[in-house]
Write an enzyme that holds these catalytic residues in place. Structure first.
Site, PDB file in Angstrom:
ATOM      1  N   LYS A 283      -0.972  -0.849  23.733  1.00 47.80           N
ATOM      2  CA  LYS A 283      -2.418  -0.985  23.937  1.00 47.80           C
ATOM      3  C   LYS A 283      -2.818  -2.424  23.589  1.00 47.80           C
ATOM      4  O   LYS A 283      -2.391  -2.952  22.562  1.00 47.80           O
ATOM      5  CB  LYS A 283      -3.130   0.003  23.012  1.00 47.80           C
ATOM      6  CG  LYS A 283      -4.485   0.422  23.458  1.00 47.80           C
ATOM      7  CD  LYS A 283      -4.926   1.656  22.694  1.00 47.80           C
ATOM      8  CE  LYS A 283      -6.284   2.096  23.142  1.00 47.80           C
ATOM      9  NZ  LYS A 283      -6.687   3.366  22.569  1.00 47.80           N
ATOM     10  N   GLU A 368     -11.617  19.432  21.458  1.00 52.50           N
ATOM     11  CA  GLU A 368     -12.910  19.892  20.945  1.00 52.50           C
ATOM     12  C   GLU A 368     -12.940  21.409  20.767  1.00 52.50           C
ATOM     13  O   GLU A 368     -13.557  21.916  19.830  1.00 52.50           O
ATOM     14  CB  GLU A 368     -14.038  19.448  21.891  1.00 52.50           C
ATOM     15  CG  GLU A 368     -14.349  17.956  21.853  1.00 52.50           C
ATOM     16  CD  GLU A 368     -13.384  17.089  22.653  1.00 52.50           C
ATOM     17  OE1 GLU A 368     -12.499  17.654  23.335  1.00 52.50           O
ATOM     18  OE2 GLU A 368     -13.490  15.857  22.590  1.00 52.50           O
ATOM     19  N   ARG A 396     -17.477  20.932  26.088  1.00 57.49           N
ATOM     20  CA  ARG A 396     -16.137  21.521  26.156  1.00 57.49           C
ATOM     21  C   ARG A 396     -16.007  22.743  25.240  1.00 57.49           C
ATOM     22  O   ARG A 396     -15.193  23.617  25.502  1.00 57.49           O
ATOM     23  CB  ARG A 396     -15.104  20.490  25.669  1.00 57.49           C
ATOM     24  CG  ARG A 396     -14.707  19.457  26.667  1.00 57.49           C
ATOM     25  CD  ARG A 396     -13.579  19.960  27.516  1.00 57.49           C
ATOM     26  NE  ARG A 396     -13.372  19.130  28.669  1.00 57.49           N
ATOM     27  CZ  ARG A 396     -12.444  18.211  28.774  1.00 57.49           C
ATOM     28  NH1 ARG A 396     -11.632  17.971  27.774  1.00 57.49           N
ATOM     29  NH2 ARG A 396     -12.331  17.501  29.875  1.00 57.49           N
TER      30      ARG A 396
HETATM   31  C1  LIG Z   1     -13.014  15.434  26.095  1.00 62.08           C
HETATM   32  C2  LIG Z   1     -13.016  14.037  25.548  1.00 62.08           C
HETATM   33  N1  LIG Z   1     -13.054  13.843  24.211  1.00 62.08           N
HETATM   34  C3  LIG Z   1     -13.071  12.592  23.710  1.00 62.08           C
HETATM   35  C4  LIG Z   1     -13.042  11.508  24.539  1.00 62.08           C
HETATM   36  C5  LIG Z   1     -13.151  10.103  23.982  1.00 62.08           C
HETATM   37  N2  LIG Z   1     -11.971   9.284  24.298  1.00 62.08           N
HETATM   38  C6  LIG Z   1     -11.987   8.377  25.290  1.00 62.08           C
HETATM   39  S1  LIG Z   1     -10.555   7.586  25.470  1.00 62.08           S
HETATM   40  C7  LIG Z   1      -9.875   8.428  24.174  1.00 62.08           C
HETATM   41  C8  LIG Z   1      -8.473   8.148  23.765  1.00 62.08           C
HETATM   42  C9  LIG Z   1      -7.561   8.382  24.916  1.00 62.08           C
HETATM   43  O1  LIG Z   1      -6.243   8.147  24.499  1.00 62.08           O
HETATM   44  P1  LIG Z   1      -5.123   8.021  25.577  1.00 62.08           P
HETATM   45  O2  LIG Z   1      -5.230   9.099  26.565  1.00 62.08           O
HETATM   46  O3  LIG Z   1      -3.838   7.892  24.860  1.00 62.08           O
HETATM   47  O4  LIG Z   1      -5.458   6.681  26.340  1.00 62.08           O
HETATM   48  P2  LIG Z   1      -5.422   5.169  25.775  1.00 62.08           P
HETATM   49  O5  LIG Z   1      -6.828   4.813  25.475  1.00 62.08           O
HETATM   50  O6  LIG Z   1      -4.543   5.146  24.582  1.00 62.08           O
HETATM   51  O7  LIG Z   1      -4.874   4.390  26.906  1.00 62.08           O
HETATM   52  C10 LIG Z   1     -10.786   9.326  23.629  1.00 62.08           C
HETATM   53  C11 LIG Z   1     -10.535  10.207  22.472  1.00 62.08           C
HETATM   54  C12 LIG Z   1     -13.012  11.762  25.923  1.00 62.08           C
HETATM   55  N3  LIG Z   1     -13.016  10.766  26.812  1.00 62.08           N
HETATM   56  N4  LIG Z   1     -12.996  13.009  26.402  1.00 62.08           N
END
Ligand SMILES: Cc1ncc(C[n+]2csc(CCOP(=O)(O)OP(=O)(O)O)c2C)c(N)n1
Length: 643
Positions: A283, A368, A396
């Site tokens: 990242k 969630e 959710r």
């Molecule tokens: C249902 C839901 N809960 C929380 C989020 C907030 N959120 C956005 S990106 C993220 C992290 C995603 O991690 P990953 O899939 O590993 O992608 P990265 O950002 O590491 O590339 C979160 C928790 C979301 N988008 N959707």
């Protein structure tokens, strides 16, 4: 000429040399930092998927082959190579590029998302649909992060995909080890075991050589490739989780080695069944401020100085930080209070609590639903859980609030940040459903604080409730100045009492300043006005109904969808009590709102003091016209001087 200037569609990528592609990756990173530093947006996730995205677009034929990015926050590179590079100065600005995939922007964007963990289900449905229709030449790709892979929907989809061994589907796991913070849970540990083993590091070098020599046409190539990787994987991860599920697995692959990713993708493309391609990425790759970003502030920063990585806007006290301080204070007094986050420790303000009480704070991943029912279990065990989410994500967990928490009358406090119009992140990030959805839940109590002091006060009141769920919801951004009350009646604060009891303004939570502006404008027109803040919007406080009975017109103002919102609930309570005072329920229209600044959206949808005061003046004039003897003559004509 920059290589990026020569790329207006994925086809152009396929003509580039290896050197050009390397140069292109560097240019894309520079362009990402430049764009996001000006507008804010998702930086770290996009810097991490540059090579993976280039490889995807060279191997697959988008949009004929759909590429579905999970969550969608990492789709900027995809946007840059699908003809939208020149629009990046408008990223997340009104009328400009969306921060997420957008079907109106491009035929290459298959889904509108931002809520995590859906890509595998979309992809499974697409692949199944093509199969049914006989579109055998189309391949479907889902790109999912290790964070999104912690979400329950992803597992439901994997279960279904694993049951269809002839479903041609490529799942790219973009594994950077992080959600916001490091990804948690057994899956994360499993992926980590693949990532961190020194054996893997050594084996990877050898494997790359073999990979690059492997002819990549169809299933035999896959088998050859897979054989090599199988060997590696077995040494490192004997449990072989994906394969035990019945899914072919390729990896782990260095996700910044574009050639290696391409080889793996070509092999996967030729395999007539579901394949997982596991890419290890970093990242923030290529921008030191994002690479050394333990607090993950570069996941989605606001505008910042690219040289220092520091925000360009002055730091303000936010609603989140008020919650953050108060929950620590509550945790100090109450050892039974525990906290839960769904992969958003820092953004929801629970980091301070986690630092102070690590044993009482649980990051459950992007889960969630599980968070809510786990909270129910904790409550059954005698604790008082506080589940901190963004308002849009509580959607959710509706059934879990209803059946698992409320039906059991369990004391769980749900704290919803980013409630109301959030703006920049577009339709799916607005927190405009929570009050409508959650008020359906029997026995729930919903609070909307109007300022920081009320947030602290209502949070304390909420965790004091011992029978049933409570909710405290507040907006994004800087907390407004405290708005003092002149009186408290029941649970309601009276903020203004001015003149005769003509207009009753019920201002919900953060709409208090709008309510005060309406009052000022009505007073300027000689119209008597009372402004109240219910604090607890559900159940409806009897004093609101009493006040409504005494006034000539009721105006409710809420930063929530109008359908089934607080206004509707108050109107219903009034009807039940035989109160016939006319009521206008101002709120967010039930529409998906395009991204823009919050203030611009509030103006556009009429949630401003000026618009609502005019509405009230007109209503009082209309009532006067209907029964002139009841209203002072001075009110009969509405003034439009402030239009
Ligand atoms: C249902 C839901 N809960 C929380 C989020 C907030 N959120 C956005 S990106 C993220 C992290 C995603 O991690 P990953 O899939 O590993 O992608 P990265 O950002 O590491 O590339 C979160 C928790 C979301 N988008 N959707």
């Amino acid at each position: 000429m920059a290589v990026l200037d020569r790329v207006s569609s994925p086809r152009d990528l396929r003509r580039l040399s290896d050197d050009d592609l390397e140069q292109l990756a560097a240019e894309i990173r520079t362009a990402l930092v430049a764009a996001v530093s000006r507008t804010g947006g998702h930086l770290g996730p996009n810097l991490g998927v540059v090579e993976v995205t280039l490889a995807l677009h060279r191997v697959f034929d988008s949009p004929h082959d759909p590429i579905v990015f999970d969550t969608g926050h990492q789709s900027y590179v995809h946007k840059m190579v699908t003809g939208r590079r020149n629009a990046f100065s408008t990223l997340r600005q009104e009328g400009g590029l969306s921060g997420y995939p957008s079907r109106t922007e491009s035929e290459h964007d298959w889904v509108e998302n931002s809520h995590a963990s859906t890509s595998l289900s979309y992809a499974e449905g697409l692949a199944k649909g093509y199969q049914l229709k006989g579109d055998a030449d189309r391949r479907v790709v889902a790109v999912i992060g290790d964070g999104a892979l912690t979400g329950g929907m992803a597992w439901e989809a994997l279960n279904n995909i694993a049951g269809q061994p002839d479903l041609p589907l490529v799942i790219v796991v973009n594994d950077n080890g992080r959600s916001y913070s490091p990804t948690v849970g057994g899956l994360a540990q499993y992926l980590d075991s693949l990532r961190t083993s020194p054996l893997y590091e050594r084996a990877l070098g050898a494997a790359k050589v073999v990979l690059k020599r492997t002819p990549v046409v169809g299933p035999p190539a896959f088998t050859a490739l897979h054989g090599v990787k199988q060997g590696i994987k077995d040494v490192l991860a004997p449990q072989g989780m994906f394969e035990d599920l019945g899914l072919k697995y390729v990896g782990p692959i260095d996700g910044h080695d574009r050639e290696a990713v391409e080889h793996a993708l070509r092999a996967a493309r030729g395999f007539p069944g579901p394949v997982i391609v596991h890419c290890l990425t970093e990242k923030g790759r290529g921008y030191d401020r994002a690479e050394q970003d333990e607090a993950d502030l570069m996941h989605g920063p606001g505008p910042f100085d690219p040289a220092t990585g520091k925000p360009t806007a002055a730091a303000a006290t936010t609603w989140t930080s008020v919650f953050s301080d108060e929950i620590v204070a509550i945790g100090t007094r109450r050892s039974d209070v525990v906290a839960i986050t769904a992969a958003m420790l820092q953004p929801t303000g629970l980091k301070g609590f986690a630092d102070r009480y690590p044993d009482r704070c649980y990051d459950v991943g992007i889960a969630e639903q599980h968070a809510m029912t786990s909270a129910a279990g904790l409550a059954m065990a005698g604790l008082h859980p506080v589940v901190a989410l963004y308002a849009t994500f509580v959607n959710r967990a509706f059934d879990q609030v209803l059946m698992d928490v409320a039906l059991h009358r369990l004391p769980v406090t749900i704290v919803l940040d980013r409630a109301g119009v959030t703006g920049d992140d577009g339709a799916s990030h607005n927190g405009m459903w929570d009050l409508s959805l959650l008020q359906l839940v029997p026995g729930i109590a919903l609070a909307a604080p109007r300022d920081g002091s009320r947030l602290r006060e209502l949070l304390v009141e909420a965790v004091d409730v011992s029978d049933g769920p409570t909710v405290v919801r507040f907006p994004k951004g800087a907390v407004t100045n405290d708005v003092p009350a002149v009186q408290r009646v029941g649970t309601t604060d009276v903020l203004v009492r001015d003149g005769d009891e003509e207009v009753l303004v019920v201002a919900v939570g953060s709409m208090a300043p709008v309510g005060l502006e309406v009052a000022q404008r009505l007073a300027d027109h000689g119209i008597g006005v009372t402004v109240v803040d219910p604090r607890w919007v559900v159940p409806v406080d009897a004093s609101i109904v009493d006040l409504a009975r005494r006034h000539r017109f009721v105006l409710t103002i809420e930063d929530n969808g109008r359908v089934g919102g607080v206004g509707t609930r108050i109107a219903q309570a009034m009807r039940d009590a035989g109160v016939r005072t006319p009521l206008h329920d101002a709120g967010i229209p039930q529409e998906f709102l395009d991204h823009a600044k919050r203030s611009a959206i509030l103006t556009q949808i009429g949630l401003t003091g000026q618009n609502l005061a005019r509405l009230a003046v007109e209503e009082i004039a209309r009532l006067a016209a209907d029964s002139p003897s009841n209203v002072p003559a001075s009110h009969a004509e509405p003034s439009r001087s402030d239009d």
